[in-house]
Structure formats: C-alpha cells, structure tokens
Write a protein that holds these residues in place. Structure first.
Motif, PDB file in Angstrom:
ATOM      1  N   PRO A   1      78.337 -54.929  81.030  1.00 16.89           N
ATOM      2  CA  PRO A   1      79.022 -53.842  80.322  1.00 16.89           C
ATOM      3  C   PRO A   1      78.478 -53.500  78.943  1.00 16.89           C
ATOM      4  CG  PRO A   1      80.385 -55.821  80.353  1.00 16.89           C
ATOM      5  CD  PRO A   1      79.233 -56.075  81.275  1.00 16.89           C
ATOM      6  N   ARG A   2      77.862 -54.428  78.238  1.00 15.48           N
ATOM      7  CA  ARG A   2      77.426 -54.134  76.874  1.00 15.48           C
ATOM      8  C   ARG A   2      76.006 -53.580  76.823  1.00 15.48           C
ATOM      9  NH1 ARG A   2      78.835 -58.985  72.868  1.00 15.48           N
ATOM     10  NH2 ARG A   2      77.490 -60.093  74.321  1.00 15.48           N
TER      11      ARG A   2
ATOM     12  N   TYR B   1      72.068 -56.696  87.135  1.00 11.58           N
ATOM     13  CA  TYR B   1      72.012 -58.030  87.730  1.00 11.58           C
ATOM     14  C   TYR B   1      72.062 -57.872  89.249  1.00 11.58           C
ATOM     15  CZ  TYR B   1      72.700 -60.254  83.192  1.00 11.58           C
ATOM     16  OH  TYR B   1      72.539 -60.683  81.899  1.00 11.58           O
ATOM     17  N   ARG B   2      71.084 -58.439  89.929  1.00 11.39           N
ATOM     18  CA  ARG B   2      70.896 -58.171  91.349  1.00 11.39           C
ATOM     19  C   ARG B   2      71.439 -59.264  92.267  1.00 11.39           C
ATOM     20  NH1 ARG B   2      67.807 -53.762  92.079  1.00 11.39           N
ATOM     21  NH2 ARG B   2      66.756 -52.953  90.229  1.00 11.39           N
ATOM     22  N   ALA B   3      72.118 -60.242  91.720  1.00 11.40           N
ATOM     23  CA  ALA B   3      72.714 -61.288  92.564  1.00 11.40           C
ATOM     24  C   ALA B   3      73.966 -61.811  91.883  1.00 11.40           C
ATOM     25  CB  ALA B   3      71.722 -62.423  92.808  1.00 11.40           C
ATOM     26  N   SER B   4      74.924 -62.255  92.670  1.00 11.73           N
ATOM     27  CA  SER B   4      76.145 -62.821  92.098  1.00 11.73           C
ATOM     28  C   SER B   4      76.783 -63.775  93.086  1.00 11.73           C
ATOM     29  CB  SER B   4      77.145 -61.717  91.718  1.00 11.73           C
ATOM     30  OG  SER B   4      77.624 -61.074  92.877  1.00 11.73           O
TER      31      SER B   4
ATOM     32  N   LEU C   1      87.015 -63.349  86.091  1.00 12.08           N
ATOM     33  CA  LEU C   1      86.219 -63.439  84.871  1.00 12.08           C
ATOM     34  C   LEU C   1      84.746 -63.300  85.235  1.00 12.08           C
ATOM     35  CD1 LEU C   1      86.624 -64.008  81.816  1.00 12.08           C
ATOM     36  CD2 LEU C   1      86.210 -66.406  82.331  1.00 12.08           C
ATOM     37  N   ASP C   2      84.033 -62.394  84.581  1.00  8.15           N
ATOM     38  CA  ASP C   2      82.600 -62.207  84.830  1.00  8.15           C
ATOM     39  C   ASP C   2      81.790 -63.133  83.938  1.00  8.15           C
ATOM     40  OD1 ASP C   2      82.217 -59.964  86.802  1.00  8.15           O
ATOM     41  OD2 ASP C   2      83.536 -58.954  85.364  1.00  8.15           O
ATOM     42  N   VAL C   3      80.838 -63.825  84.538  1.00 10.88           N
ATOM     43  CA  VAL C   3      79.962 -64.748  83.818  1.00 10.88           C
ATOM     44  C   VAL C   3      78.529 -64.260  84.018  1.00 10.88           C
ATOM     45  CG1 VAL C   3      79.261 -67.149  83.514  1.00 10.88           C
ATOM     46  CG2 VAL C   3      81.586 -66.617  84.289  1.00 10.88           C
ATOM     47  N   TRP C   4      77.832 -63.982  82.910  1.00  6.52           N
ATOM     48  CA  TRP C   4      76.490 -63.403  82.966  1.00  6.52           C
ATOM     49  C   TRP C   4      75.469 -64.436  82.508  1.00  6.52           C
ATOM     50  CZ3 TRP C   4      76.763 -58.537  85.033  1.00  6.52           C
ATOM     51  CH2 TRP C   4      78.014 -57.902  84.965  1.00  6.52           C
TER      52      TRP C   4
ATOM     53  N   PHE D   1      83.139 -62.253  75.410  1.00  2.85           N
ATOM     54  CA  PHE D   1      83.500 -60.896  75.026  1.00  2.85           C
ATOM     55  C   PHE D   1      84.483 -60.357  76.059  1.00  2.85           C
ATOM     56  CE2 PHE D   1      82.637 -56.276  75.499  1.00  2.85           C
ATOM     57  CZ  PHE D   1      83.097 -55.857  74.261  1.00  2.85           C
ATOM     58  N   ARG D   2      85.733 -60.221  75.651  1.00  6.56           N
ATOM     59  CA  ARG D   2      86.795 -59.738  76.530  1.00  6.56           C
ATOM     60  C   ARG D   2      86.850 -60.598  77.794  1.00  6.56           C
ATOM     61  NH1 ARG D   2      85.885 -53.181  75.655  1.00  6.56           N
ATOM     62  NH2 ARG D   2      86.432 -53.184  73.428  1.00  6.56           N
ATOM     63  N   THR D   3      86.670 -60.005  78.960  1.00  8.34           N
ATOM     64  CA  THR D   3      86.721 -60.800  80.195  1.00  8.34           C
ATOM     65  C   THR D   3      85.319 -61.148  80.683  1.00  8.34           C
ATOM     66  OG1 THR D   3      86.820 -58.773  81.534  1.00  8.34           O
ATOM     67  CG2 THR D   3      88.920 -59.804  80.908  1.00  8.34           C
ATOM     68  N   ASN D   4      84.423 -61.390  79.736  1.00  9.14           N
ATOM     69  CA  ASN D   4      83.033 -61.727  80.059  1.00  9.14           C
ATOM     70  C   ASN D   4      82.601 -62.966  79.291  1.00  9.14           C
ATOM     71  OD1 ASN D   4      81.987 -59.040  81.516  1.00  9.14           O
ATOM     72  ND2 ASN D   4      83.247 -58.450  79.765  1.00  9.14           N
ATOM     73  N   LEU D   5      81.926 -63.871  79.987  1.00 11.76           N
ATOM     74  CA  LEU D   5      81.270 -65.007  79.354  1.00 11.76           C
ATOM     75  C   LEU D   5      79.772 -64.841  79.515  1.00 11.76           C
ATOM     76  CD1 LEU D   5      83.418 -68.033  80.652  1.00 11.76           C
ATOM     77  CD2 LEU D   5      83.878 -66.504  78.722  1.00 11.76           C
ATOM     78  N   TYR D   6      79.020 -65.195  78.459  1.00 15.12           N
ATOM     79  CA  TYR D   6      77.566 -65.041  78.478  1.00 15.12           C
ATOM     80  C   TYR D   6      76.890 -66.377  78.194  1.00 15.12           C
ATOM     81  CZ  TYR D   6      78.546 -60.017  78.034  1.00 15.12           C
ATOM     82  OH  TYR D   6      79.000 -58.732  78.228  1.00 15.12           O
ATOM     83  N   LEU D   7      75.883 -66.703  78.982  1.00 16.01           N
ATOM     84  CA  LEU D   7      74.983 -67.809  78.678  1.00 16.01           C
ATOM     85  C   LEU D   7      73.570 -67.245  78.628  1.00 16.01           C
ATOM     86  CD1 LEU D   7      77.460 -69.599  79.432  1.00 16.01           C
ATOM     87  CD2 LEU D   7      75.817 -71.232  80.368  1.00 16.01           C
ATOM     88  N   TYR D   8      72.851 -67.542  77.523  1.00 15.86           N
ATOM     89  CA  TYR D   8      71.535 -66.966  77.303  1.00 15.86           C
ATOM     90  C   TYR D   8      70.425 -68.001  77.495  1.00 15.86           C
ATOM     91  CZ  TYR D   8      74.358 -63.275  75.160  1.00 15.86           C
ATOM     92  OH  TYR D   8      75.282 -62.292  74.930  1.00 15.86           O
TER      93      TYR D   8
END
Length: 230
Positions: free
Chosen positions: A90-91, A96-99, A157-160, A172-179
């Motif tokens: 969203p940001r 992303y091509r797989a989940s 919850l979406d995890v990216w 961020f809101r209903t998103n978790l990010y790991l870089y």
C-alpha cells in the motif's frame, strides 16, 4: 401539428436508441483499449485473494496448496502453486508475486489471520516459516486476551517481506514490514523482529521514550510473547 407530434413520438425513441448504441460502442472500444494497453505494458490482472475462511470446497485444489501448521497449532498454511501478481504493497505500490495465507482454528472453522507476502515464489519458504511463527504469536495472545483484543480478529494482517532496505522492521496500520530478508539472521532474530512488530500492532503502547524507540509496545511484545511461547 398532429404530424409534428407524430414525428416527435417516432424520432425521440429512435434518437435514444441510437444514443444508447453509440454509448455501448464507446464503452466497448474503451475496454478494448485498456486490455490492449495492459497487454502491451506486460501487466497482469491481480489474482483474487484466498478466501477468508478455509475449507476444502473454498479453494481450487489445482491452483492452491496447503499444509498443516504443526507445532501443536490447529491451522493451515495455504498458497498458490503458480507465481502470480497477488498483491500491491500500500505505501510504495511495489508488486509482490507470491503470498502465504495463515489460517487458524476458531470454533471448528479456519479463519485467515495473516497474509505473508514475498516478491517472488523463491522466498515462499521464508514466508511460510514466518507464517508459522506468527500463528504461534496469535494463538498465545488469543489464549490470554480472547475477544478483549479486537486486533486479533479485526481483519487479516498483511506481512511484507522485502529484499530491499536496511535490515529491520516496522509496523504501519494493518501491515508489518521486514526489510533486507536476504541478510544473515539467526532464527531467534527473525522471531524477535516478528514479535516486536506484532507487539506494535496488537498491544497498547505507552509513548514518549527515547530508547530504543518512542513506543514501548514493540519491546513489550518481545518479552511478553517469548515468555508465553516458552
């Protein structure tokens, strides 16, 4: 005058009909143009997300694979076997091509609680390992909070999981990010990072701190969830 009225009564419906046909023709041309533009740019339509409740009849067995979560957790991990563009972050609007969808049992039904996104199918194994640990976090929290915590059931919850950026995470809101998921991390560091960001999402947070960050619920998540899992 009667002749003019007769002409009016005949011509107006014809004009409306012609206008409708022309409008439909323009709509069809616009649709063809959009399809042609998408084909020329190499874009693909987004695949429909997996259903909110998992059952053998709700997914196509030819396109979706699923396994039990294990670790004494009653649930399933489900993912599409073909690599498709399934979601847009969203940001940054990165594609992303797989989940992997994480389903957990509640009163005999399997509800989707997390969707772990990866940029391609090559990282799906990492996504499934993250999904298993998130399932453990959810189960521990649910046993203690139940319906008192709306975040447990509000929406999946979406995890990216991103290969870019500096190693770390954020919520961020209903998103978790790991870089920088390709960086060398020990298993306990993966667990700590996920527990930390889930704490930001799920737990009440006191703010105003200077170290290690402004909000305290991330560190609280690490300590609390690890204690419960142990």
């Amino acid at each position: 005058m009667p002749f003019i009225l007769l002409q009016y009564e005949i011509l107006v419906p014809i004009l409306f009909k012609v206008t409708y046909i022309v409008g439909q023709f323009k709509t069809a041309l616009a649709a063809v143009a959009v399809c042609f533009a998408l084909a020329a740019s190499g874009e693909h339509a987004q695949a429909q997300p997996l259903p909110e409740i998992f059952s053998p009849n709700s997914v196509d067995a030819k396109e979706v694979q699923s396994v039990t979560i294990g670790f004494k957790l009653n649930g399933r991990l489900a993912w599409r076997t073909a690599e498709t563009e399934v979601s847009v972050e969203p940001r940054s609007e990165a594609r992303y091509r797989a989940s992997t969808s994480v389903y957990l049992d509640e009163n005999g039904a399997l509800f989707k609680r997390f969707v772990v996104h990866t940029s391609d199918a090559g990282d799906s194994a990492v996504g499934r390992r993250c999904g298993r640990f998130l399932a453990a976090l959810w189960t521990c929290a649910n046993r203690r909070f139940g319906t008192l915590s709306p975040g447990l059931r509000r929406e999946p919850l979406d995890v990216w999981l991103s290969r870019s950026g500096e190693a770390g995470g954020e919520q961020f809101r209903t998103n978790l990010y790991l870089y920088d998921i390709g960086a060398d991390r020990k298993p306990v560091e993966w667990a700590r990072e996920l527990a930390h960001e889930y704490g930001h999402f799920l737990l009440p947070g006191a703010s105003g701190y200077t170290e290690p960050e402004n909000w305290a619920n991330g560190v609280l998540g690490e300590r609390l969830f690890f204690k419960w899992i142990r």
